[in-house]
Design an enzyme around this catalytic site. Structure first.
Site, PDB file in Angstrom:
ATOM      1  N   SER A  98       0.646   1.934 -18.559  1.00  7.03           N
ATOM      2  CA  SER A  98      -0.373   1.121 -17.886  1.00  7.03           C
ATOM      3  C   SER A  98      -1.485   2.014 -17.360  1.00  7.03           C
ATOM      4  CB  SER A  98       0.271   0.324 -16.749  1.00  7.03           C
ATOM      5  OG  SER A  98       1.062   1.177 -15.940  1.00  7.03           O
ATOM      6  N   GLU A 144      -4.663   2.363 -14.437  1.00 12.07           N
ATOM      7  CA  GLU A 144      -5.199   1.872 -13.155  1.00 12.07           C
ATOM      8  C   GLU A 144      -6.713   2.042 -13.092  1.00 12.07           C
ATOM      9  OE1 GLU A 144      -2.961   2.702  -9.553  1.00 12.07           O
ATOM     10  OE2 GLU A 144      -4.832   3.288  -8.577  1.00 12.07           O
ATOM     11  N   ALA A 183      -7.685  -1.840   1.728  1.00 11.45           N
ATOM     12  CA  ALA A 183      -6.955  -2.402   2.872  1.00 11.45           C
ATOM     13  C   ALA A 183      -7.884  -3.271   3.716  1.00 11.45           C
ATOM     14  CB  ALA A 183      -6.383  -1.271   3.716  1.00 11.45           C
ATOM     15  N   ARG A 191       1.219  -1.696   1.438  1.00 15.39           N
ATOM     16  CA  ARG A 191       0.772  -1.822   2.819  1.00 15.39           C
ATOM     17  C   ARG A 191      -0.725  -1.568   2.918  1.00 15.39           C
ATOM     18  NH1 ARG A 191       1.849   2.702   7.239  1.00 15.39           N
ATOM     19  NH2 ARG A 191       0.219   3.624   5.958  1.00 15.39           N
ATOM     20  N   GLY A 192      -1.181  -0.517   2.243  1.00 13.73           N
ATOM     21  CA  GLY A 192      -2.571  -0.083   2.391  1.00 13.73           C
ATOM     22  C   GLY A 192      -2.663   0.983   3.455  1.00 13.73           C
ATOM     23  N   ASP A 193      -3.820   1.603   3.542  1.00  8.37           N
ATOM     24  CA  ASP A 193      -4.016   2.677   4.512  1.00  8.37           C
ATOM     25  C   ASP A 193      -4.769   2.171   5.725  1.00  8.37           C
ATOM     26  OD1 ASP A 193      -2.673   4.952   3.571  1.00  8.37           O
ATOM     27  OD2 ASP A 193      -4.143   5.106   1.962  1.00  8.37           O
ATOM     28  N   HIS A 245       6.090  10.062   1.591  1.00 13.09           N
ATOM     29  CA  HIS A 245       4.850   9.499   2.146  1.00 13.09           C
ATOM     30  C   HIS A 245       4.429  10.311   3.380  1.00 13.09           C
ATOM     31  CE1 HIS A 245       2.313   6.613   4.404  1.00 13.09           C
ATOM     32  NE2 HIS A 245       1.913   6.291   3.197  1.00 13.09           N
ATOM     33  N   LYS A 281      11.909  -2.195   0.234  1.00 15.08           N
ATOM     34  CA  LYS A 281      10.988  -2.928  -0.658  1.00 15.08           C
ATOM     35  C   LYS A 281      11.720  -3.450  -1.886  1.00 15.08           C
ATOM     36  CE  LYS A 281       7.810   0.572  -0.725  1.00 15.08           C
ATOM     37  NZ  LYS A 281       6.491   1.254  -0.802  1.00 15.08           N
ATOM     38  N   PHE A 319      -8.322  14.780  -2.075  1.00 15.53           N
ATOM     39  CA  PHE A 319      -7.542  13.554  -2.178  1.00 15.53           C
ATOM     40  C   PHE A 319      -6.044  13.859  -2.038  1.00 15.53           C
ATOM     41  CE2 PHE A 319      -6.102   9.800  -4.812  1.00 15.53           C
ATOM     42  CZ  PHE A 319      -6.427   8.881  -3.835  1.00 15.53           C
ATOM     43  N   HIS A 351       2.077   5.494 -15.714  1.00 10.68           N
ATOM     44  CA  HIS A 351       0.957   4.722 -15.160  1.00 10.68           C
ATOM     45  C   HIS A 351      -0.170   5.721 -14.894  1.00 10.68           C
ATOM     46  CE1 HIS A 351      -0.956   1.512 -12.732  1.00 10.68           C
ATOM     47  NE2 HIS A 351      -1.263   2.461 -11.866  1.00 10.68           N
TER      48      HIS A 351
HETATM   49  P1  FAD Z   1       5.005   1.176   2.944  1.00  9.75           P
HETATM   50  O1  FAD Z   1       6.011   1.089   1.857  1.00  9.75           O
HETATM   51  O2  FAD Z   1       4.902   0.046   3.886  1.00  9.75           O
HETATM   52  O3  FAD Z   1       5.234   2.543   3.669  1.00  9.75           O
HETATM   53  C1  FAD Z   1       4.261   3.081   4.545  1.00  9.75           C
HETATM   54  C2  FAD Z   1       4.914   4.077   5.516  1.00  9.75           C
HETATM   55  O4  FAD Z   1       5.691   3.370   6.478  1.00  9.75           O
HETATM   56  C3  FAD Z   1       5.877   5.073   4.868  1.00  9.75           C
HETATM   57  O5  FAD Z   1       5.788   6.280   5.593  1.00  9.75           O
HETATM   58  C4  FAD Z   1       7.236   4.431   5.063  1.00  9.75           C
HETATM   59  O6  FAD Z   1       8.297   5.397   5.109  1.00  9.75           O
HETATM   60  C5  FAD Z   1       7.060   3.718   6.383  1.00  9.75           C
HETATM   61  N1  FAD Z   1       7.782   2.440   6.450  1.00  9.75           N
HETATM   62  C6  FAD Z   1       7.874   1.515   5.467  1.00  9.75           C
HETATM   63  N2  FAD Z   1       8.569   0.426   5.873  1.00  9.75           N
HETATM   64  C7  FAD Z   1       8.908   0.675   7.147  1.00  9.75           C
HETATM   65  C8  FAD Z   1       9.623  -0.063   8.113  1.00  9.75           C
HETATM   66  N3  FAD Z   1      10.097  -1.291   7.814  1.00  9.75           N
HETATM   67  N4  FAD Z   1       9.803   0.486   9.344  1.00  9.75           N
HETATM   68  C9  FAD Z   1       9.308   1.720   9.639  1.00  9.75           C
HETATM   69  N5  FAD Z   1       8.618   2.471   8.748  1.00  9.75           N
HETATM   70  C10 FAD Z   1       8.415   1.955   7.535  1.00  9.75           C
HETATM   71  N6  FAD Z   1      -3.894   1.727  -1.087  1.00  9.75           N
HETATM   72  C11 FAD Z   1      -4.822   0.756  -1.002  1.00  9.75           C
HETATM   73  O7  FAD Z   1      -5.405   0.548   0.077  1.00  9.75           O
HETATM   74  N7  FAD Z   1      -5.161  -0.017  -2.086  1.00  9.75           N
HETATM   75  C12 FAD Z   1      -4.544   0.127  -3.290  1.00  9.75           C
HETATM   76  O8  FAD Z   1      -4.862  -0.588  -4.245  1.00  9.75           O
HETATM   77  C13 FAD Z   1      -3.522   1.144  -3.406  1.00  9.75           C
HETATM   78  N8  FAD Z   1      -2.840   1.304  -4.570  1.00  9.75           N
HETATM   79  C14 FAD Z   1      -1.806   2.209  -4.622  1.00  9.75           C
HETATM   80  C15 FAD Z   1      -1.031   2.278  -5.781  1.00  9.75           C
HETATM   81  C16 FAD Z   1       0.025   3.169  -5.868  1.00  9.75           C
HETATM   82  C17 FAD Z   1       0.845   3.208  -7.122  1.00  9.75           C
HETATM   83  C18 FAD Z   1       0.306   4.040  -4.777  1.00  9.75           C
HETATM   84  C19 FAD Z   1       1.427   5.040  -4.866  1.00  9.75           C
HETATM   85  C20 FAD Z   1      -0.446   3.964  -3.618  1.00  9.75           C
HETATM   86  C21 FAD Z   1      -1.499   3.039  -3.520  1.00  9.75           C
HETATM   87  N9  FAD Z   1      -2.259   2.898  -2.344  1.00  9.75           N
HETATM   88  C22 FAD Z   1      -3.231   1.931  -2.260  1.00  9.75           C
HETATM   89  C23 FAD Z   1      -2.008   3.768  -1.190  1.00  9.75           C
HETATM   90  C24 FAD Z   1      -1.041   3.121  -0.198  1.00  9.75           C
HETATM   91  O9  FAD Z   1      -1.590   1.948   0.337  1.00  9.75           O
HETATM   92  C25 FAD Z   1      -0.800   4.132   0.907  1.00  9.75           C
HETATM   93  O10 FAD Z   1      -0.044   5.219   0.436  1.00  9.75           O
HETATM   94  C26 FAD Z   1      -0.204   3.572   2.190  1.00  9.75           C
HETATM   95  O11 FAD Z   1      -0.281   4.588   3.186  1.00  9.75           O
HETATM   96  C27 FAD Z   1       1.257   3.155   2.070  1.00  9.75           C
HETATM   97  O12 FAD Z   1       1.410   2.012   1.333  1.00  9.75           O
HETATM   98  P2  FAD Z   1       2.896   1.539   0.903  1.00  9.75           P
HETATM   99  O13 FAD Z   1       2.746   0.240   0.241  1.00  9.75           O
HETATM  100  O14 FAD Z   1       3.575   2.620   0.192  1.00  9.75           O
HETATM  101  O15 FAD Z   1       3.511   1.357   2.363  1.00  9.75           O
END
Ligand code: FAD
Length: 282
Positions: free
Chosen positions: A9, A11, A45, A100-102, A144, A160, A211, A261
């Site tokens: 895939s 991106e 985000a 989740r997003g940043d 992360h 997740k 980055f 990917h």
């Molecule tokens: P999560 O899985 O929610 O994790 C975030 C942090 O919180 C981690 O440190 C985790 O250990 C911790 N955590 C998770 N769940 C819990 C819980 N229940 N309790 C306590 N701590 C917890 N960003 C964007 O804004 N837009 C995009 O389109 C985008 N695409 C991406 C695509 C890929 C393939 C990747 C790898 C990253 C992408 N990102 C994107 C970046 C991503 O949003 C960031 O890395 C963000 O900081 C974490 O998102 P996540 O979904 O991994 O978060």
């Protein structure tokens, strides 16, 4: 190499300007010629790229291209997220990348959104839309950057999957060992979904270094040193980067990864060069 059962895939990110949109369309046309499984489109985000993500997704759908929009939950409320998911469902899109997003720097979690972590977004998707969507989530073989430690990060990744994600795409990496170790730890933890490596072609040292520092991806010292030595020689950086990333992909494919990917950065050239080196066809 028999790769017919693997998912490849590409991106994209939503372009900011008309010139960027033209460039994206050209890149997609060239990339689509090798028949990837789908194109994914990033989402800022808090909805910061919402209209541009929609425009890119709409254009891809109009071309008949399978599309997986990213959706980040931070800074949005449940109803907004469900509206977006239903919009995609009505378009016949059945794959999303749930994130989740940043966070904006300095922002606390609580005031920003109904959903704080990606596992809650996956749970919302399953609760409201059942199994309609194929859901990919993010994985971090090199941990992360905000995770307490590697074990906690793995436990959070598992949340997740337990919430119903079908697969994961990793943050990019250049250390294959880190990915193999992560997959092994996932298997021991009972995680059985495919974990697809995210592949970042190397085209520009400065932006890659910035980055990588921000997202916690390590550029191994020997690669940094070699890239630094090229200075302004962009052609040299590209050629070296192509070799490094081709070797990485070869190792991963030989080890049996479920697919690749590519973070194309809206450019066809670097990804297709690696693709052809790998003799993936198309
Ligand atoms: P999560 O899985 O929610 O994790 C975030 C942090 O919180 C981690 O440190 C985790 O250990 C911790 N955590 C998770 N769940 C819990 C819980 N229940 N309790 C306590 N701590 C917890 N960003 C964007 O804004 N837009 C995009 O389109 C985008 N695409 C991406 C695509 C890929 C393939 C990747 C790898 C990253 C992408 N990102 C994107 C970046 C991503 O949003 C960031 O890395 C963000 O900081 C974490 O998102 P996540 O979904 O991994 O978060």
């Amino acid at each position: 190499m028999n790769d017919s059962n693997k998912t490849f895939s590409f991106e994209l990110f939503p372009p900011k300007t008309d010139a960027g949109a033209d460039k994206l369309k050209q890149a997609v046309t060239e990339l689509n010629a090798v028949e990837p499984a789908y194109f994914s489109v990033t989402y800022g985000a808090g909805g910061s790229t919402q209209e541009r993500t929609f425009a890119t997704v709409d254009w891809l759908r109009d071309q008949g291209i399978d599309t997986a929009p990213h959706l980040s939950c931070i800074g949005s409320d449940r109803d907004e997220i469900l509206d977006i998911l239903n919009r995609y469902k009505n378009q016949g899109i059945n794959r999303v990348v749930a994130l989740r997003g940043d966070l904006p720097s300095g922002a606390g979690l609580g005031s920003l959104s109904d959903l704080r972590y990606a596992n809650e977004l996956v749970a919302l998707i399953r609760a409201d839309l059942g199994n309609y969507f194929h859901v990919e989530v993010a994985a971090y073989p090199e941990v992360h950057p905000q995770a307490g430690n590697a074990d906690k990060d793995l436990a959070n990744f598992k949340r997740k999957i337990d919430a119903g994600a079908n697969g994961a795409i990793t943050q990019y990496f250049y250390n294959a060992e880190g990915y193999f170790d992560f997959v092994e730890r996932c298997e021991k933890a009972g995680i059985q979904v495919p974990i697809t490596p995210g592949i970042m072609p190397i085209t520009n040292y400065g932006s890659l270094a910035r980055f990588s520092d921000a997202c916690g991806a390590e550029i191994p010292r020997w690669i940094r040193k070699r890239l630094e030595a090229y200075g302004d020689d962009l052609a040299g950086i590209r050629a070296f980067g192509e070799d490094v990333v081709t070797d990485l992909c070869e190792r991963l494919l030989t080890a049996g990864v479920p697919g690749l990917h590519f973070y194309t950065m809206n450019q066809s050239g670097p990804t297709l060069a690696i693709w052809r080196n790998l003799k993936l066809g198309g």
